[in-house]
Design a protein around this motif. Structure first.
Motif, PDB file in Angstrom:
ATOM      1  N   SER A 107      12.448  51.693 -45.805  1.00  0.00           N
ATOM      2  CA  SER A 107      12.335  53.011 -45.165  1.00  0.00           C
ATOM      3  C   SER A 107      12.898  54.115 -46.054  1.00  0.00           C
ATOM      4  O   SER A 107      12.349  55.215 -46.102  1.00  0.00           O
ATOM      5  N   THR A 108      13.963  53.829 -46.782  1.00  0.00           N
ATOM      6  CA  THR A 108      14.543  54.848 -47.664  1.00  0.00           C
ATOM      7  C   THR A 108      13.630  55.129 -48.845  1.00  0.00           C
ATOM      8  O   THR A 108      13.442  56.295 -49.232  1.00  0.00           O
ATOM      9  N   LEU A 109      13.051  54.088 -49.419  1.00  0.00           N
ATOM     10  CA  LEU A 109      12.146  54.295 -50.559  1.00  0.00           C
ATOM     11  C   LEU A 109      10.849  54.979 -50.139  1.00  0.00           C
ATOM     12  O   LEU A 109      10.199  55.627 -50.967  1.00  0.00           O
ATOM     13  N   ALA A 110      10.470  54.868 -48.880  1.00  0.00           N
ATOM     14  CA  ALA A 110       9.233  55.485 -48.407  1.00  0.00           C
ATOM     15  C   ALA A 110       9.414  56.981 -48.122  1.00  0.00           C
ATOM     16  O   ALA A 110       8.420  57.697 -47.962  1.00  0.00           O
ATOM     17  N   PHE A 152      19.543  36.071 -51.827  1.00  0.00           N
ATOM     18  CA  PHE A 152      20.736  36.852 -52.170  1.00  0.00           C
ATOM     19  C   PHE A 152      20.575  37.473 -53.553  1.00  0.00           C
ATOM     20  O   PHE A 152      20.861  38.659 -53.745  1.00  0.00           O
ATOM     21  N   SER A 153      20.129  36.693 -54.513  1.00  0.00           N
ATOM     22  CA  SER A 153      19.973  37.200 -55.885  1.00  0.00           C
ATOM     23  C   SER A 153      19.002  38.374 -55.930  1.00  0.00           C
ATOM     24  O   SER A 153      19.272  39.389 -56.589  1.00  0.00           O
ATOM     25  N   ASN A 154      17.886  38.240 -55.239  1.00  0.00           N
ATOM     26  CA  ASN A 154      16.896  39.314 -55.231  1.00  0.00           C
ATOM     27  C   ASN A 154      17.436  40.574 -54.568  1.00  0.00           C
ATOM     28  O   ASN A 154      17.268  41.680 -55.076  1.00  0.00           O
ATOM     29  N   LYS A 208       7.303  52.874 -61.696  1.00  0.00           N
ATOM     30  CA  LYS A 208       7.423  51.527 -62.264  1.00  0.00           C
ATOM     31  C   LYS A 208       8.665  50.811 -61.718  1.00  0.00           C
ATOM     32  O   LYS A 208       8.606  49.642 -61.341  1.00  0.00           O
ATOM     33  N   ARG A 209       9.785  51.515 -61.648  1.00  0.00           N
ATOM     34  CA  ARG A 209      11.017  50.938 -61.111  1.00  0.00           C
ATOM     35  C   ARG A 209      10.871  50.667 -59.614  1.00  0.00           C
ATOM     36  O   ARG A 209      11.312  49.646 -59.102  1.00  0.00           O
ATOM     37  N   ILE A 258      11.257  47.134 -57.695  1.00  0.00           N
ATOM     38  CA  ILE A 258      12.203  46.978 -56.581  1.00  0.00           C
ATOM     39  C   ILE A 258      11.484  46.422 -55.349  1.00  0.00           C
ATOM     40  O   ILE A 258      11.984  45.499 -54.690  1.00  0.00           O
ATOM     41  N   LEU A 259      10.323  46.953 -55.050  1.00  0.00           N
ATOM     42  CA  LEU A 259       9.582  46.471 -53.875  1.00  0.00           C
ATOM     43  C   LEU A 259       9.106  45.028 -54.063  1.00  0.00           C
ATOM     44  O   LEU A 259       9.040  44.264 -53.083  1.00  0.00           O
ATOM     45  N   ASP A 260       8.778  44.639 -55.294  1.00  0.00           N
ATOM     46  CA  ASP A 260       8.427  43.237 -55.557  1.00  0.00           C
ATOM     47  C   ASP A 260       9.633  42.327 -55.307  1.00  0.00           C
ATOM     48  O   ASP A 260       9.499  41.240 -54.748  1.00  0.00           O
ATOM     49  N   GLU A 261      10.807  42.775 -55.744  1.00  0.00           N
ATOM     50  CA  GLU A 261      12.038  42.003 -55.496  1.00  0.00           C
ATOM     51  C   GLU A 261      12.309  41.883 -54.003  1.00  0.00           C
ATOM     52  O   GLU A 261      12.743  40.832 -53.520  1.00  0.00           O
ATOM     53  N   VAL A 262      12.045  42.945 -53.270  1.00  0.00           N
ATOM     54  CA  VAL A 262      12.244  42.924 -51.814  1.00  0.00           C
ATOM     55  C   VAL A 262      11.303  41.907 -51.173  1.00  0.00           C
ATOM     56  O   VAL A 262      11.712  41.138 -50.293  1.00  0.00           O
ATOM     57  N   LYS A 263      10.043  41.894 -51.608  1.00  0.00           N
ATOM     58  CA  LYS A 263       9.077  40.915 -51.084  1.00  0.00           C
ATOM     59  C   LYS A 263       9.536  39.491 -51.377  1.00  0.00           C
ATOM     60  O   LYS A 263       9.456  38.616 -50.510  1.00  0.00           O
ATOM     61  N   ASP A 264       9.998  39.264 -52.599  1.00  0.00           N
ATOM     62  CA  ASP A 264      10.475  37.933 -52.970  1.00  0.00           C
ATOM     63  C   ASP A 264      11.691  37.532 -52.128  1.00  0.00           C
ATOM     64  O   ASP A 264      11.806  36.384 -51.705  1.00  0.00           O
ATOM     65  N   ALA A 265      12.582  38.476 -51.913  1.00  0.00           N
ATOM     66  CA  ALA A 265      13.770  38.192 -51.098  1.00  0.00           C
ATOM     67  C   ALA A 265      13.368  37.849 -49.669  1.00  0.00           C
ATOM     68  O   ALA A 265      13.916  36.923 -49.063  1.00  0.00           O
TER      69      ALA A 265
END
Length: 187
Positions: A100-103, A141-143, A167-168, A172-179
Motif C-alpha cells: 500500500s505504501t509503494l502504491a 524472513f530473508s526476503n 527498477k528498484r 522490491i515487489l518481486d521480493e515481496v511476492k517471493d516472501a
C-alpha cells in the motif's frame, strides 16, 4: 529413610509409552534402551488402572520431575505454535503495508506519514524476529528483511516523498511476492 508417596492414580504408561514413572530417575548404570528415555515419559496419561504397577510407590522427587517434564513440554509446544502464528500474521501485515505504501503517489498528502509508519513497523518487525532462530533462517524472513532494508535505505537517503525508481520498485515487489509465497508454504 526415603519418603515415598502411595498414589493409586499416577502416571500410567501404556505399552506404547516408553517409561513407567518409577523409572524416571533410573540409575545411569542400569541398562537403557531407546525406550527408557525419561523425556519420552511425557506421552504418559493420567489414568487409573487396577494393575499392580499403578500402586507402586512413587517418590515425591519422581512425581515432581514427571510433573515438571509434562508441564514444561506442554507449555513450550503451545508457545512455539503461537510464535509461528504471530510471525505469519505480522509478516502478512508487513507485506500489505509495503504494497500500500509503494502504491501511493508522490503527491499524496498521506505519503510521508505512511512511510514513517512503514519504517517504524519494519524496525519493530526486524527487531522482534531477527534473533529468533526459528524464523531467521526462513526464506520469507530473508526476503522481507531485504525489502524492509531497501525501502528504509531509500527513504533515509532521499526523503519520504521521493519516489522509488521503477527498477528498484520492481525488485522490491518481486521480493515481496517471493516472501508471500514462502510464507504461505510455511517457510
Amino acid at each position: 529413610m526415603a519418603s515415598t508417596l502411595q498414589l493409586p492414580s499416577v502416571f500410567h504408561c501404556s505399552s506404547s509409552s516408553l517409561t513407567p514413572p518409577h523409572n524416571l530417575l533410573a540409575n545411569s548404570s542400569s541398562s537403557r534402551t531407546g525406550s527408557s528415555c525419561p523425556l519420552r515419559a511425557v506421552s504418559c496419561s493420567s489414568t487409573h488402572s487396577d494393575s499392580s504397577d499403578s500402586s507402586a510407590p512413587v517418590s515425591r522427587r519422581q512425581l515432581s520431575v514427571g510433573t515438571l517434564l509434562v508441564s514444561t513440554f506442554g507449555v513450550v509446544g503451545g508457545a512455539f505454535a503461537d510464535f509461528d502464528e504471530d510471525y505469519k500474521s505480522e509478516t502478512q501485515d508487513m507485506i500489505g503495508q509495503v504494497r500500500s505504501t509503494l502504491a501511493m503517489e508522490k503527491t499524496d498528502p498521506n505519503k510521508a506519514a505512511a512511510v514513517a509508519k512503514l519504517r517504524q513497523s519494519g524496525n519493530e518487525w526486524v527487531a522482534k524476529y531477527r534473533k529468533a532462530k526459528k524464523v531467521a533462517g526462513k526464506p520469507s524472513f530473508s526476503n522481507m528483511y531485504s525489502v524492509i532494508n531497501a525501502i528504509s535505505g531509500h527513504y533515509v537517503s532521499f526523503g519520504a516523498t521521493y519516489p522509488i525508481p521503477a527498477k528498484r520498485k520492481d525488485r522490491i515487489l518481486d521480493e515481496v511476492k517471493d516472501a508471500e509465497k514462502a510464507l504461505n508454504r510455511g517457510r
